[in-house]
Design an enzyme around this catalytic site. Structure first.
Site, PDB file in Angstrom:
ATOM      1  N   CYS A  60      -6.601  -0.355   7.538  1.00 49.26           N
ATOM      2  CA  CYS A  60      -6.727  -0.590   5.730  1.00 49.26           C
ATOM      3  C   CYS A  60      -8.223   1.190   5.387  1.00 49.26           C
ATOM      4  CB  CYS A  60      -7.007  -1.172   5.122  1.00 49.26           C
ATOM      5  SG  CYS A  60      -7.213  -0.966   3.132  1.00 49.26           S
ATOM      6  N   GLY A  61      -7.569   2.494   4.720  1.00 44.79           N
ATOM      7  CA  GLY A  61      -8.822   3.073   5.005  1.00 44.79           C
ATOM      8  C   GLY A  61     -10.254   3.113   4.560  1.00 44.79           C
ATOM      9  N   CYS A  63     -10.597  -0.355   3.622  1.00 46.39           N
ATOM     10  CA  CYS A  63     -11.709  -1.224   4.511  1.00 46.39           C
ATOM     11  C   CYS A  63     -12.519  -0.804   6.171  1.00 46.39           C
ATOM     12  CB  CYS A  63     -10.791  -2.228   5.332  1.00 46.39           C
ATOM     13  SG  CYS A  63      -9.296  -2.960   4.281  1.00 46.39           S
TER      14      CYS A  63
END
Length: 500
Positions: A60-61, A63
């Site tokens: 996840c970017g 994250c």
């Protein structure tokens, strides 16, 4: 002898320097964010009266961008008195699936504040940068409501641009005060709370002679009082009173909390979009009057600047060239639209919307002029003809262009279409659900990709099997109608050697 002493001294100094550098290296390498999983989550949380847990996915970017800020905040908060613990769980790992389900993780990153050994769960609604995380969590870890003893206390606590909830009491005890504190604990993630013995310390409002909940706000009437100390009733009052008569959607960040609340609320919605630089004066006063007329009738109003509303236009699948436009959305998600609206026509349109007299609006991509691909393109305007009235067995995929799983499925559907291309009674098709509205009551699309199969006779099934060519073809063959529709006549498809 002196030389020996000198050497010993140098050795001591070097040893000390080595110890310092080693300690610094260890400090730099230390991770302050605890890593939890299904094996240690419950035991760890049970030991803490207050712990913050991030549910993340490694790919996840958002994250990845949060990770260094979250770690920095954890480092700072480890020195807080008492220390505040931050932790993380890889929610994309199948072994942690039960944790994700239990804590209702619907996206990444999802941050939860767990209190009382995990018995109380609160969504984190603060900033995503280190300093903001620290400030927000220090406040959340403290008392739910702070005492105001003077105007100076009030000035330091109350942000004039935000909603603030104050309780005025003759003494800090009794049923009313206890229920106020219960309310503050329940809603502390959404609002700031304080209590005082004297209303004169507050910046707005009149003196009171009995327990009073006072809501301070930066719009409409600048304060509102309430004296029913039932917790549910107070929560309802705050929710209604903290919603602007007309929510303004523009580039002002002070409006963002109210915009977010507007779109999350469950009431019916009316949204008017105009160009603020050239059209606002012609619409605003009349729109305000309409909103005042419907206040308290379970309908919310938003006024948006066309220049700031690209994301909303994309969500509702409308275009800027249709502005000024008014949109309506019911609680069940049905949309209604009047493009190029004039100020004097809005009141009648809103009344018809509220009375259920309007026809729902379904946006559609243009019907493609060339639809020669093996997997046929369906849009909202061609759905009835190509799927329900086609007389064919149709496998229809609802997809999103950005969806990774949809991209993985695309070549498999191509293979299915190739395998069945000589069967005139079967069609494989796809519909971009981000650009086309899906009619209510026929399909239930909660994620992408979603597959439905419509048999030639009209039987509709959702496909939930494995996403392999063989499994999909097997499903189609088992559930298809072996008939070919030709106008009004129906003839049996050959099914035995004798018929051939």
């Amino acid at each position: 002898m002196s030389q020996r002493r000198a050497l010993v001294g140098i050795f001591v100094i070097l040893a000390a320097l080595f110890a310092v550098s080693t300690a610094e290296a260890e400090a730099e390498e230390k991770e302050y964010v605890l890593t939890l999983d299904h094996t240690n989550f419950s035991d760890t949380v049970a030991k803490h009266n207050f712990i913050v847990v991030e549910f993340y996915a490694p790919w996840c970017g958002h994250c990845k961008r949060l990770a260094p800020e979250y770690e920095k905040a954890a480092s700072i908060l480890s020195s807080h008195d008492p220390p505040i613990t931050l932790a993380k769980v890889d929610a994309s790992d199948e072994v942690n699936k039960e944790l994700s389900t239990k804590y209702r993780v619907q996206g990444f990153p999802s941050i939860k504040i767990l209190r009382d050994g995990g018995n109380k769960v609160q969504d984190y609604k603060g900033p995503r940068e280190a300093d903001g995380i620290v400030t927000y969590l220090k406040k959340q870890a403290g008392p739910a409501s702070t005492e105001i003893k003077s105007r100076e206390d009030a000035a330091s606590l109350i942000d004039e641009k935000k909603i603030f909830v104050a309780g005025v009491f003759p003494k800090f005890s009794g049923v009313e005060f206890e229920k106020f504190i219960t309310l503050a604990e329940k809603l502390r993630a959404d609002y700031d709370f304080a209590h005082t013995l004297d209303a004169k310390h507050l910046p707005r409002g009149e003196p009171v002679d009995k327990p009073t909940l006072r809501l301070l706000k930066p719009f409409d009437e600048l304060f509102a009082d309430y004296q029913d100390f039932d917790v549910d009733a107070m929560e309802k009052f705050i929710n209604e009173a903290s919603t602007p008569k007309v929510t303004v959607f523009d580039k002002n960040p002070d409006n963002y909390p109210y915009i977010d609340k507007f779109f999350r609320s469950k009431f019916a919605k009316v949204l008017l979009f105009v160009n603020f630089s050239s059209e606002l004066d012609a619409f605003k006063s009349k729109y305000d009057d309409i909103a005042a007329l419907y206040k308290g009738k379970d309908i919310g109003f938003l006024l948006g600047d066309v220049q700031s509303s690209g994301g909303v236009f994309q969500y509702f699948k409308v275009n800027e060239d249709q502005a000024p436009l008014v949109l309506g959305q019911t609680n069940d998600g049905e949309k209604y639209l009047k493009p190029n609206v004039e100020p004097d026509h809005i009141a009648t349109w809103v009344k018809d919307f509220k009375d259920g007299k309007l026809k729902p609006f379904l946006s559609s991509e243009p019907i493609p002029e060339n639809n020669s691909e093996r997997v046929k393109v369906v849009v909202t305007d061609s759905l009835e003809e190509m799927v329900f009235n086609s007389g064919k067995n149709v496998l229809l995929e609802f997809y999103a262009p950005w969806c990774g799983h949809c991209k993985q499925l695309a070549p498999i559907l191509d293979e299915v279409a190739i395998s069945l291309e000589n069967d005139p009674n079967v069609m494989i098709a796809k519909l971009d659900a981000t650009a086309n509205d899906i009619p209510k009551g026929k399909f239930e699309v909660k994620g992408f990709p979603t597959l439905y199969f419509k048999s030639a006779s009209g039987n509709l099934l959702q496909y939930e099997g494995n996403r392999t060519k063989e499994d999909i073809i097997d499903f189609i063959q088992k559930n298809r109608d072996k008939t070919i529709q030709s106008g009004s006549a129906t003839s049996e498809e050959p099914s035995s050697r004798e018929e051939l």
